[in-house]
Write a protein that holds these residues in place. Structure first.
Motif, PDB file in Angstrom:
ATOM      1  N   UNK A  62       0.862  -1.176   0.000  1.00  0.00           N
ATOM      2  CA  UNK A  62       0.000   0.000   0.000  1.00  0.00           C
ATOM      3  C   UNK A  62       0.901   1.228   0.000  1.00  0.00           C
ATOM      4  N   UNK A  63       1.056   1.841  -1.154  1.00  0.00           N
ATOM      5  CA  UNK A  63       1.976   2.974  -1.265  1.00  0.00           C
ATOM      6  C   UNK A  63       1.688   3.763  -2.532  1.00  0.00           C
ATOM      7  N   UNK A  64       2.265   4.932  -2.613  1.00  0.00           N
ATOM      8  CA  UNK A  64       2.197   5.716  -3.839  1.00  0.00           C
ATOM      9  C   UNK A  64       3.172   5.162  -4.872  1.00  0.00           C
ATOM     10  N   UNK A  65       4.157   4.418  -4.405  1.00  0.00           N
ATOM     11  CA  UNK A  65       5.225   3.897  -5.256  1.00  0.00           C
ATOM     12  C   UNK A  65       4.881   2.517  -5.778  1.00  0.00           C
ATOM     13  N   UNK A  66       5.200   2.267  -7.044  1.00  0.00           N
ATOM     14  CA  UNK A  66       5.096   0.935  -7.629  1.00  0.00           C
ATOM     15  C   UNK A  66       6.463   0.277  -7.500  1.00  0.00           C
ATOM     16  N   UNK A  67       6.511  -0.888  -6.864  1.00  0.00           N
ATOM     17  CA  UNK A  67       7.757  -1.642  -6.733  1.00  0.00           C
ATOM     18  C   UNK A  67       7.782  -2.678  -7.847  1.00  0.00           C
ATOM     19  N   UNK A  68       8.757  -2.568  -8.736  1.00  0.00           N
ATOM     20  CA  UNK A  68       8.785  -3.430  -9.920  1.00  0.00           C
ATOM     21  C   UNK A  68      10.111  -4.175 -10.021  1.00  0.00           C
ATOM     22  N   UNK A  69      10.018  -5.405 -10.501  1.00  0.00           N
ATOM     23  CA  UNK A  69      11.215  -6.205 -10.756  1.00  0.00           C
ATOM     24  C   UNK A  69      11.593  -6.010 -12.219  1.00  0.00           C
ATOM     25  N   UNK A  70      12.614  -5.207 -12.466  1.00  0.00           N
ATOM     26  CA  UNK A  70      13.010  -4.871 -13.826  1.00  0.00           C
ATOM     27  C   UNK A  70      13.459  -6.108 -14.601  1.00  0.00           C
ATOM     28  N   UNK A  71      14.020  -7.091 -13.895  1.00  0.00           N
ATOM     29  CA  UNK A  71      14.446  -8.328 -14.554  1.00  0.00           C
ATOM     30  C   UNK A  71      13.239  -9.103 -15.092  1.00  0.00           C
ATOM     31  N   UNK A  72      12.177  -9.212 -14.283  1.00  0.00           N
ATOM     32  CA  UNK A  72      10.983  -9.941 -14.725  1.00  0.00           C
ATOM     33  C   UNK A  72      10.264  -9.197 -15.845  1.00  0.00           C
ATOM     34  N   UNK A  73      10.251  -7.869 -15.794  1.00  0.00           N
ATOM     35  CA  UNK A  73       9.657  -7.087 -16.886  1.00  0.00           C
ATOM     36  C   UNK A  73      10.423  -7.345 -18.181  1.00  0.00           C
ATOM     37  N   UNK A  74      11.743  -7.276 -18.078  1.00  0.00           N
ATOM     38  CA  UNK A  74      12.606  -7.489 -19.239  1.00  0.00           C
ATOM     39  C   UNK A  74      12.374  -8.882 -19.833  1.00  0.00           C
ATOM     40  N   UNK A  75      12.341  -9.896 -18.982  1.00  0.00           N
ATOM     41  CA  UNK A  75      12.192 -11.279 -19.450  1.00  0.00           C
ATOM     42  C   UNK A  75      10.814 -11.518 -20.064  1.00  0.00           C
ATOM     43  N   UNK A  76       9.759 -11.013 -19.423  1.00  0.00           N
ATOM     44  CA  UNK A  76       8.402 -11.281 -19.925  1.00  0.00           C
ATOM     45  C   UNK A  76       8.141 -10.608 -21.268  1.00  0.00           C
ATOM     46  N   UNK A  77       8.736  -9.445 -21.498  1.00  0.00           N
ATOM     47  CA  UNK A  77       8.544  -8.755 -22.772  1.00  0.00           C
ATOM     48  C   UNK A  77       9.294  -9.426 -23.922  1.00  0.00           C
ATOM     49  N   UNK A  78      10.271 -10.256 -23.586  1.00  0.00           N
ATOM     50  CA  UNK A  78      11.099 -10.874 -24.626  1.00  0.00           C
ATOM     51  C   UNK A  78      10.944 -12.392 -24.718  1.00  0.00           C
ATOM     52  N   UNK A  79       9.933 -12.935 -24.071  1.00  0.00           N
ATOM     53  CA  UNK A  79       9.798 -14.397 -24.069  1.00  0.00           C
ATOM     54  C   UNK A  79       9.455 -14.959 -25.444  1.00  0.00           C
ATOM     55  N   UNK A  80       8.827 -14.171 -26.308  1.00  0.00           N
ATOM     56  CA  UNK A  80       8.525 -14.671 -27.654  1.00  0.00           C
ATOM     57  C   UNK A  80       9.774 -14.739 -28.527  1.00  0.00           C
TER      58      UNK A  80
END
Length: 198
Positions: A62-80
């Motif tokens: 619960x916060x104003x900030x989004x906590x993101x895993x940049x590694x998982x974002x990177x991997x999921x966008x390139x899985x194809x």
């Protein structure tokens, strides 16, 4: 704001454990005072999907900030594009930018006691390569745009069903139609029990 980590699992669990060891409640420490009683800081680990391309680890906070895993974002966008040899930050920086992280001798866990100057330099500039990577590939910007367009929470953007449902709800609402939500998801599933369909 989006606060990024590379392999967030290690960092968030370490931070929460250190807070507990110091006698603090992680939920209260992560939650701004504006949110009062709605304190939440919980790391949900996806133990079923271990590959970064499929992993759905998420830090709910619960916060104003989004906590993101940049590694998982990177991997999921390139899985194809096929599985990469590695998703380590060093490998990714080398393949995307022909850059490397700050180098130091030995292990990070005792660097502060062996070479405090190097430890401070590492802590100060460790984020620079991640910022340079984002400036080049703009994954976080893409996730944020998709989140705003589809009105979907940041960590659900790569899940097609929530995105399409949320996007459709906007257009249906303009037609004075409201989508039902799936009440069956709140029921415990058993092999013998059948659920009422749409």
């Amino acid at each position: 704001d989006v606060l990024c980590f590379w392999n967030m699992h290690f960092d968030i669990i370490t931070i929460m454990n250190r807070l507990r060891q110091l006698g603090a409640n992680p939920e209260k420490e992560f939650t701004p005072k504006d949110f009062g009683k709605w304190c939440l800081a919980d790391y949900n680990e996806d133990t079923y999907h271990t590959e970064p391309t499929e992993n759905d680890d998420v830090f709910n906070c619960t916060a104003y900030t989004i906590y993101a895993d940049q590694m998982l974002l990177y991997a999921s966008l390139r899985k194809t594009s096929g599985k990469k040899e590695s998703y380590s930050l060093d490998y990714t920086l080398q393949s995307e930018l022909n850059e490397t992280k700050y180098r130091y001798e030995g292990h990070l866990r005792d660097l502060a006691y062996r070479d405090y100057a190097s430890f401070c330099i590492y802590g100060g500039i460790d984020v620079v390569p991640m910022a340079a990577l984002e400036a080049s590939i703009e994954d976080i910007a893409l996730f944020y745009q998709l989140s705003m367009i589809t009105r979907t929470r940041f960590h659900n953007v790569m899940s097609k069903t929530p995105c399409l449902r949320n996007l459709a709800a906007v257009f249906y609402r303009d037609q004075y139609l409201i989508l039902s939500y799936n009440r069956n998801k709140n029921k415990e599933r058993t092999d013998s029990e059948k659920f009422r369909g749409a």
